[in-house]
Design a protein around this motif. Sequence first.
Motif, PDB file in Angstrom:
ATOM      1  N   THR A 124      72.448 -70.561 -78.913  1.00  0.00           N
ATOM      2  CA  THR A 124      73.035 -71.685 -79.647  1.00  0.00           C
ATOM      3  C   THR A 124      74.327 -71.281 -80.343  1.00  0.00           C
ATOM      4  O   THR A 124      75.313 -72.035 -80.346  1.00  0.00           O
ATOM      5  CB  THR A 124      72.024 -72.217 -80.671  1.00  0.00           C
ATOM      6  N   ALA A 125      74.323 -70.077 -80.940  1.00  0.00           N
ATOM      7  CA  ALA A 125      75.509 -69.618 -81.652  1.00  0.00           C
ATOM      8  C   ALA A 125      76.642 -69.248 -80.696  1.00  0.00           C
ATOM      9  O   ALA A 125      77.824 -69.460 -81.009  1.00  0.00           O
ATOM     10  CB  ALA A 125      75.148 -68.412 -82.525  1.00  0.00           C
ATOM     11  N   SER A 126      76.297 -68.711 -79.531  1.00  0.00           N
ATOM     12  CA  SER A 126      77.326 -68.243 -78.590  1.00  0.00           C
ATOM     13  C   SER A 126      77.888 -69.371 -77.737  1.00  0.00           C
ATOM     14  O   SER A 126      79.073 -69.350 -77.383  1.00  0.00           O
ATOM     15  CB  SER A 126      76.749 -67.148 -77.690  1.00  0.00           C
ATOM     16  N   TYR A 127      77.048 -70.338 -77.389  1.00  0.00           N
ATOM     17  CA  TYR A 127      77.492 -71.414 -76.494  1.00  0.00           C
ATOM     18  C   TYR A 127      77.101 -72.776 -77.075  1.00  0.00           C
ATOM     19  O   TYR A 127      76.231 -73.467 -76.524  1.00  0.00           O
ATOM     20  CB  TYR A 127      76.870 -71.244 -75.107  1.00  0.00           C
ATOM     21  N   PRO A 128      77.709 -73.181 -78.166  1.00  0.00           N
ATOM     22  CA  PRO A 128      77.315 -74.465 -78.796  1.00  0.00           C
ATOM     23  C   PRO A 128      77.552 -75.677 -77.902  1.00  0.00           C
ATOM     24  O   PRO A 128      76.825 -76.667 -77.989  1.00  0.00           O
ATOM     25  CB  PRO A 128      78.201 -74.500 -80.050  1.00  0.00           C
ATOM     26  N   SER A 129      78.558 -75.604 -77.037  1.00  0.00           N
ATOM     27  CA  SER A 129      78.850 -76.748 -76.169  1.00  0.00           C
ATOM     28  C   SER A 129      77.808 -76.921 -75.066  1.00  0.00           C
ATOM     29  O   SER A 129      77.749 -77.983 -74.424  1.00  0.00           O
ATOM     30  CB  SER A 129      80.237 -76.598 -75.537  1.00  0.00           C
ATOM     31  N   LEU A 130      77.001 -75.894 -74.832  1.00  0.00           N
ATOM     32  CA  LEU A 130      75.989 -75.963 -73.768  1.00  0.00           C
ATOM     33  C   LEU A 130      74.601 -76.279 -74.289  1.00  0.00           C
ATOM     34  O   LEU A 130      73.649 -76.348 -73.510  1.00  0.00           O
ATOM     35  CB  LEU A 130      75.941 -74.628 -73.003  1.00  0.00           C
ATOM     36  N   VAL A 131      74.492 -76.490 -75.604  1.00  0.00           N
ATOM     37  CA  VAL A 131      73.176 -76.727 -76.180  1.00  0.00           C
ATOM     38  C   VAL A 131      72.564 -78.019 -75.650  1.00  0.00           C
ATOM     39  O   VAL A 131      71.419 -78.041 -75.177  1.00  0.00           O
ATOM     40  CB  VAL A 131      73.266 -76.765 -77.716  1.00  0.00           C
ATOM     41  N   TYR A 132      73.327 -79.120 -75.694  1.00  0.00           N
ATOM     42  CA  TYR A 132      72.781 -80.399 -75.236  1.00  0.00           C
ATOM     43  C   TYR A 132      72.535 -80.427 -73.726  1.00  0.00           C
ATOM     44  O   TYR A 132      71.483 -80.912 -73.284  1.00  0.00           O
ATOM     45  CB  TYR A 132      73.709 -81.536 -75.654  1.00  0.00           C
ATOM     46  N   PRO A 133      73.457 -79.917 -72.895  1.00  0.00           N
ATOM     47  CA  PRO A 133      73.128 -79.850 -71.460  1.00  0.00           C
ATOM     48  C   PRO A 133      71.892 -79.004 -71.175  1.00  0.00           C
ATOM     49  O   PRO A 133      71.082 -79.352 -70.305  1.00  0.00           O
ATOM     50  CB  PRO A 133      74.387 -79.227 -70.845  1.00  0.00           C
TER      51      PRO A 133
ATOM     52  N   ASP B 173      62.380 -61.186 -78.440  1.00  0.00           N
ATOM     53  CA  ASP B 173      62.138 -62.240 -79.414  1.00  0.00           C
ATOM     54  C   ASP B 173      62.716 -63.546 -78.864  1.00  0.00           C
ATOM     55  O   ASP B 173      63.939 -63.731 -78.847  1.00  0.00           O
ATOM     56  CB  ASP B 173      62.813 -61.874 -80.743  1.00  0.00           C
ATOM     57  N   LEU B 174      61.858 -64.454 -78.429  1.00  0.00           N
ATOM     58  CA  LEU B 174      62.317 -65.697 -77.819  1.00  0.00           C
ATOM     59  C   LEU B 174      63.082 -66.589 -78.803  1.00  0.00           C
ATOM     60  O   LEU B 174      64.171 -67.076 -78.464  1.00  0.00           O
ATOM     61  CB  LEU B 174      61.140 -66.462 -77.212  1.00  0.00           C
ATOM     62  N   PRO B 175      62.563 -66.832 -80.017  1.00  0.00           N
ATOM     63  CA  PRO B 175      63.361 -67.640 -80.969  1.00  0.00           C
ATOM     64  C   PRO B 175      64.726 -67.035 -81.259  1.00  0.00           C
ATOM     65  O   PRO B 175      65.723 -67.758 -81.374  1.00  0.00           O
ATOM     66  CB  PRO B 175      62.479 -67.664 -82.222  1.00  0.00           C
ATOM     67  N   ALA B 176      64.790 -65.705 -81.365  1.00  0.00           N
ATOM     68  CA  ALA B 176      66.076 -65.060 -81.620  1.00  0.00           C
ATOM     69  C   ALA B 176      67.020 -65.246 -80.441  1.00  0.00           C
ATOM     70  O   ALA B 176      68.230 -65.435 -80.615  1.00  0.00           O
ATOM     71  CB  ALA B 176      65.866 -63.576 -81.903  1.00  0.00           C
ATOM     72  N   ALA B 177      66.474 -65.203 -79.215  1.00  0.00           N
ATOM     73  CA  ALA B 177      67.297 -65.415 -78.029  1.00  0.00           C
ATOM     74  C   ALA B 177      67.847 -66.834 -77.997  1.00  0.00           C
ATOM     75  O   ALA B 177      69.012 -67.054 -77.640  1.00  0.00           O
ATOM     76  CB  ALA B 177      66.474 -65.129 -76.772  1.00  0.00           C
ATOM     77  N   LEU B 178      67.027 -67.812 -78.403  1.00  0.00           N
ATOM     78  CA  LEU B 178      67.495 -69.199 -78.444  1.00  0.00           C
ATOM     79  C   LEU B 178      68.573 -69.380 -79.513  1.00  0.00           C
ATOM     80  O   LEU B 178      69.565 -70.081 -79.296  1.00  0.00           O
ATOM     81  CB  LEU B 178      66.318 -70.134 -78.718  1.00  0.00           C
ATOM     82  N   ASP B 179      68.385 -68.732 -80.671  1.00  0.00           N
ATOM     83  CA  ASP B 179      69.394 -68.828 -81.727  1.00  0.00           C
ATOM     84  C   ASP B 179      70.705 -68.187 -81.290  1.00  0.00           C
ATOM     85  O   ASP B 179      71.797 -68.704 -81.581  1.00  0.00           O
ATOM     86  CB  ASP B 179      68.880 -68.141 -82.996  1.00  0.00           C
ATOM     87  N   ALA B 180      70.605 -67.058 -80.564  1.00  0.00           N
ATOM     88  CA  ALA B 180      71.810 -66.390 -80.085  1.00  0.00           C
ATOM     89  C   ALA B 180      72.545 -67.257 -79.065  1.00  0.00           C
ATOM     90  O   ALA B 180      73.778 -67.325 -79.067  1.00  0.00           O
ATOM     91  CB  ALA B 180      71.445 -65.042 -79.470  1.00  0.00           C
TER      92      ALA B 180
END
Length: 206
Positions: free
Chosen positions: A132-141, A123-130
Amino acid sequence: MALRRGLLRGFQSKDLVITSANGLIHPAVLASASQQFRTFGSVPEFYGKPSPYSAGTGFLGTPSDHLERLQKRPVSPHVFEIDGKSMHYKMPINAISSITNRATGVALTVGIGAAGAIALVGDLPAALDAFTASYPSLVYPAKAVITWPLFYHYLGGVRHIVWEKHSMGKQAEKKSYLENEAVNKSSRFIFATSVVGTLGLTVLQF
């Protein structure tokens, strides 16, 4: 037949058996020809030197170390000098822009392929959500890393379409979009616009 006639002429000798009993080229002749040209595409093994096949080219003044010189000779176009460290050519912005366009294309191919593979097996959306939740500081990079190749490659593609559709006119007028100065300007524009666009899309909340 042409190959056979050429070999017959090239290997005529009183002491050399050219053909076998059935009239075909003798295997020894074929082996010799293969030995002589086995480095086809590079410097031949006996190039210019005395060998079982020729007397060499010493009578022409060929230096004794000519093979070593040939091996070190720069081949154009080549990226690096003989030392393998310094650049052989200058890299103007239009060259960097062209290379970057290809590199971003490869990056997009790999990235889209990876996303497609994840979508097929999970599940690609679920992977993206995971992520985001696990590495919030890396979302913008991560958004910047994804956005910039897409932005840059898109602009590079538009430029190529303009080049293909544009009337070049007379070369003496120096008004073509493919003139060096024009390409330099468009390269700077693409770099600047892609950076600004990437920053804008990176901070944008969807």
